[in-house]
Write a protein that holds these residues in place. Structure first.
Motif, PDB file in Angstrom:
ATOM      1  N   ALA A   1       2.672  -7.631  -6.452  1.00  0.00           N
ATOM      2  CA  ALA A   1       2.986  -9.060  -6.317  1.00  0.00           C
ATOM      3  C   ALA A   1       4.413  -9.244  -5.821  1.00  0.00           C
ATOM      4  O   ALA A   1       4.672 -10.070  -4.949  1.00  0.00           O
ATOM      5  N   LEU A   2       5.334  -8.472  -6.368  1.00  0.00           N
ATOM      6  CA  LEU A   2       6.722  -8.537  -5.903  1.00  0.00           C
ATOM      7  C   LEU A   2       6.812  -8.156  -4.428  1.00  0.00           C
ATOM      8  O   LEU A   2       7.547  -8.778  -3.661  1.00  0.00           O
ATOM      9  N   ALA A   3       6.092  -7.122  -4.061  1.00  0.00           N
ATOM     10  CA  ALA A   3       6.122  -6.668  -2.678  1.00  0.00           C
ATOM     11  C   ALA A   3       5.648  -7.767  -1.726  1.00  0.00           C
ATOM     12  O   ALA A   3       6.249  -7.983  -0.675  1.00  0.00           O
ATOM     13  N   ARG A   4       4.574  -8.462  -2.101  1.00  0.00           N
ATOM     14  CA  ARG A   4       4.072  -9.559  -1.250  1.00  0.00           C
ATOM     15  C   ARG A   4       5.097 -10.687  -1.152  1.00  0.00           C
ATOM     16  O   ARG A   4       5.343 -11.216  -0.070  1.00  0.00           O
ATOM     17  N   ILE A   5       5.681 -11.057  -2.275  1.00  0.00           N
ATOM     18  CA  ILE A   5       6.656 -12.150  -2.293  1.00  0.00           C
ATOM     19  C   ILE A   5       7.866 -11.823  -1.428  1.00  0.00           C
ATOM     20  O   ILE A   5       8.374 -12.664  -0.704  1.00  0.00           O
ATOM     21  N   ARG A   6       8.334 -10.587  -1.525  1.00  0.00           N
ATOM     22  CA  ARG A   6       9.546 -10.163  -0.815  1.00  0.00           C
ATOM     23  C   ARG A   6       9.257  -9.558   0.556  1.00  0.00           C
ATOM     24  O   ARG A   6      10.159  -9.054   1.197  1.00  0.00           O
ATOM     25  N   ASN A   7       7.988  -9.609   0.979  1.00  0.00           N
ATOM     26  CA  ASN A   7       7.597  -9.003   2.256  1.00  0.00           C
ATOM     27  C   ASN A   7       8.051  -7.550   2.366  1.00  0.00           C
ATOM     28  O   ASN A   7       8.517  -7.107   3.406  1.00  0.00           O
ATOM     29  N   MET A   8       7.899  -6.839   1.253  1.00  0.00           N
ATOM     30  CA  MET A   8       8.287  -5.431   1.210  1.00  0.00           C
ATOM     31  C   MET A   8       7.124  -4.589   1.716  1.00  0.00           C
ATOM     32  O   MET A   8       5.966  -4.919   1.498  1.00  0.00           O
ATOM     33  N   THR A   9       7.462  -3.512   2.384  1.00  0.00           N
ATOM     34  CA  THR A   9       6.447  -2.549   2.782  1.00  0.00           C
ATOM     35  C   THR A   9       6.794  -1.224   2.138  1.00  0.00           C
ATOM     36  O   THR A   9       7.953  -0.943   1.845  1.00  0.00           O
TER      37      THR A   9
END
Length: 86
Positions: A51-59
Motif C-alpha cells: 500500500a505504501l509503495a502504491r501511494i508513493r509510486n515506489m517500484t
C-alpha cells in the motif's frame, strides 16, 4: 504506533530501521518491513508495504524513509474513499 506512545514508538521503529538496514546502505527490504515496524503478522506487513509503495509510486522491494512513508499511509488511510487502501 498509538498516540500514547508515539514518541517511544517512533524511536523504537527508527532504531530497528538503523539496525536492519545497516548492511543495505539504508534501504529497507520489503521482507524486513514487518520486523522494522514491530508487526507480528508478516502477511499484513507485506500488504501494508505494498500500500505504501502504491501511494508513493515506489517500484521494487525497498524503501528508504520509513517515517515519511508510514506518515503518508496514516494520512491517506484517514481520507474517505481512498482507493489505495482497500
Amino acid at each position: 504506533i498509538s498516540k500514547a506512545d508515539r514518541g517511544a514508538g517512533w524511536a523504537a521503529v527508527e532504531k530497528r530501521f538503523v539496525k536492519i538496514t545497516n548492511k543495505t546502505a539504508g534501504l529497507l527490504l520489503r521482507s524486513k518491513f514487518g520486523e522494522c515496524i514491530g508487526m507480528d503478522s508478516k502477511d499484513f506487513a507485506l500488504v501494508l508495504f505494498d500500500a505504501l509503495a502504491r501511494i508513493r509510486n515506489m517500484t521494487g522491494d525497498v524503501t528508504r524513509n520509513i517515517r515519511n512513508d508510514l506518515h503518508s499511509l496514516k494520512i491517506m488511510g484517514n481520507t474517505p474513499k481512498n482507493p489505495a487502501i482497500t
